[in-house]
Enzyme design. Structure first.
Site, PDB file in Angstrom:
ATOM      1  N   SER A  61       0.832  -1.199   0.000  1.00 25.47           N
ATOM      2  CA  SER A  61       0.000   0.000   0.000  1.00 25.47           C
ATOM      3  C   SER A  61       0.872   1.256   0.000  1.00 25.47           C
ATOM      4  O   SER A  61       1.600   1.505  -0.963  1.00 25.47           O
ATOM      5  CB  SER A  61      -0.960  -0.054   1.200  1.00 25.47           C
ATOM      6  OG  SER A  61      -1.984   0.906   1.073  1.00 25.47           O
ATOM      7  N   ASP A 113     -10.266  -5.722  -2.895  1.00 24.68           N
ATOM      8  CA  ASP A 113      -9.685  -4.632  -2.116  1.00 24.68           C
ATOM      9  C   ASP A 113     -10.616  -3.423  -2.178  1.00 24.68           C
ATOM     10  O   ASP A 113     -10.912  -2.914  -3.264  1.00 24.68           O
ATOM     11  CB  ASP A 113      -8.315  -4.275  -2.706  1.00 24.68           C
ATOM     12  CG  ASP A 113      -7.504  -3.345  -1.831  1.00 24.68           C
ATOM     13  OD1 ASP A 113      -8.087  -2.421  -1.238  1.00 24.68           O
ATOM     14  OD2 ASP A 113      -6.277  -3.531  -1.760  1.00 24.68           O
ATOM     15  N   HIS A 139      -7.365  -6.116   1.201  1.00 22.94           N
ATOM     16  CA  HIS A 139      -6.180  -5.273   1.422  1.00 22.94           C
ATOM     17  C   HIS A 139      -5.394  -5.696   2.658  1.00 22.94           C
ATOM     18  O   HIS A 139      -4.417  -5.056   3.009  1.00 22.94           O
ATOM     19  CB  HIS A 139      -6.636  -3.806   1.577  1.00 22.94           C
ATOM     20  CG  HIS A 139      -5.562  -2.795   1.372  1.00 22.94           C
ATOM     21  ND1 HIS A 139      -4.989  -2.557   0.145  1.00 22.94           N
ATOM     22  CD2 HIS A 139      -4.952  -1.932   2.242  1.00 22.94           C
ATOM     23  CE1 HIS A 139      -4.083  -1.604   0.258  1.00 22.94           C
ATOM     24  NE2 HIS A 139      -4.033  -1.206   1.517  1.00 22.94           N
TER      25      HIS A 139
END
Length: 283
Positions: free
Chosen positions: A152, A228, A261
């Protein structure tokens, strides 16, 4: 190994190697900094390659250490794994406690230029210069063989550092990276606070922009979960795909059905990434 001041917080044997947590006073951030290092058993016979892992928003060094399930693969392939923190921390460090996308836990792997953040929020220089020197001095690390990856916000950091320093990093991969933070909804406000309103200055910390501006890297590996919740507004891997295609940079983009995620996603493909890096870090 050298004399850079460093406190050992904890060590534990794992997969024949040692998982440690360490702390030192950083001249770059002006704060104490904590980081984790896994040293594989092969290091007993001499220096081994180094793989840097950069974590995402809200994380510390501990998230990947506790949830990432990397030690078995790192031990099998004989690589050191270094996990820095994601920001400076402390009472003197300016913060927005109610904003998880900025301040503590959200350093975005850049060097801030705006007050009151410029003194402490210097994670780019901290990792690339100070922590690198400390790892080289204190651990059995072959600094001629370094790779970098992250998740991320940390995927963003890995991509940008690799693109700007292909002479240092042999390999780069990412889990669900923020590929164009200058236009993503959860990073634009942070970049403005850290770097000011001149968006041209943001391009130095934006993987897609760096590629557009001529930076190159031999190849990238990216894994992205299709479930996600940040896929459409924050991550947008298709932008990196286009940039790499137009620049002639090989990109392996794995779109993983059903994965989100979280570290359930990351840990599922961690061993694949470490094996991929290990092949490229082989002597």
């Amino acid at each position: 190994m050298g004399g850079v001041p460093m406190e050992t917080v904890s060590t534990a044997k794992s997969h024949g190697g040692v998982q440690g947590v360490y702390r030192h006073d950083s001249a770059v951030t002006g704060t104490p900094m904590t980081f984790a290092v896994f040293v594989p058993p092969q290091a007993a016979n001499g220096p081994v390659p180094v793989l840097w892992y950069l974590s995402g928003l809200t994380c510390t060094h501990a998230n990947v250490m506790e949830k990432g399930e990397y030690r078995a693969a790192a031990a099998a392939h004989g690589v050191i794994l270094v996990a820095p923190d994601t920001s400076p921390r402390g009472e003197r460090v300016p913060d927005e406690p109610d904003n998880w996308q900025f301040g503590t836990g959200a350093g975005f792997y850049l060097d801030a230029t705006q007050e009151p953040y410029a003194r402490h929020y210097r994670m780019y220089s901290y990792i690339f210069e100070e922590l690198t020197a400390l790892v080289a001095a204190q651990f059995p690390a072959d600094m001629s063989r370094q790779g970098i990856f992250g998740h991320s916000m940390g995927g963003h950091g890995a991509l940008t550092m690799a693109l700007k320093h292909p002479d240092r990093f042999r390999s780069c991969s990412a889990f669900a990276p923020i590929v164009q933070p200058s236009t993503a909804d959860w990073s634009r406000p942070a970049l403005e606070k850290y770097l000011g309103t001149n968006e041209q200055s943001w391009r130095a910390y934006d993987a897609v922009a760096l590629i557009e501006d001529g930076r190159r890297f031999p190849e990238f590996l990216v894994d992205q979960g299709l479930a996600d919740p940040f896929l459409k507004t924050g991550l947008r891997p298709e932008l990196l795909e286009v940039a790499c295609r137009e620049a002639g940079i090989p990109l392996t983009l794995n779109m993983r059905e059903g994965y989100d995620h979280s570290y359930y996603f990351i840990s599922s493909f961690m061993a694949d990434h470490i094996a991929w890096h290990a092949r490229r870090l082989a002597a």
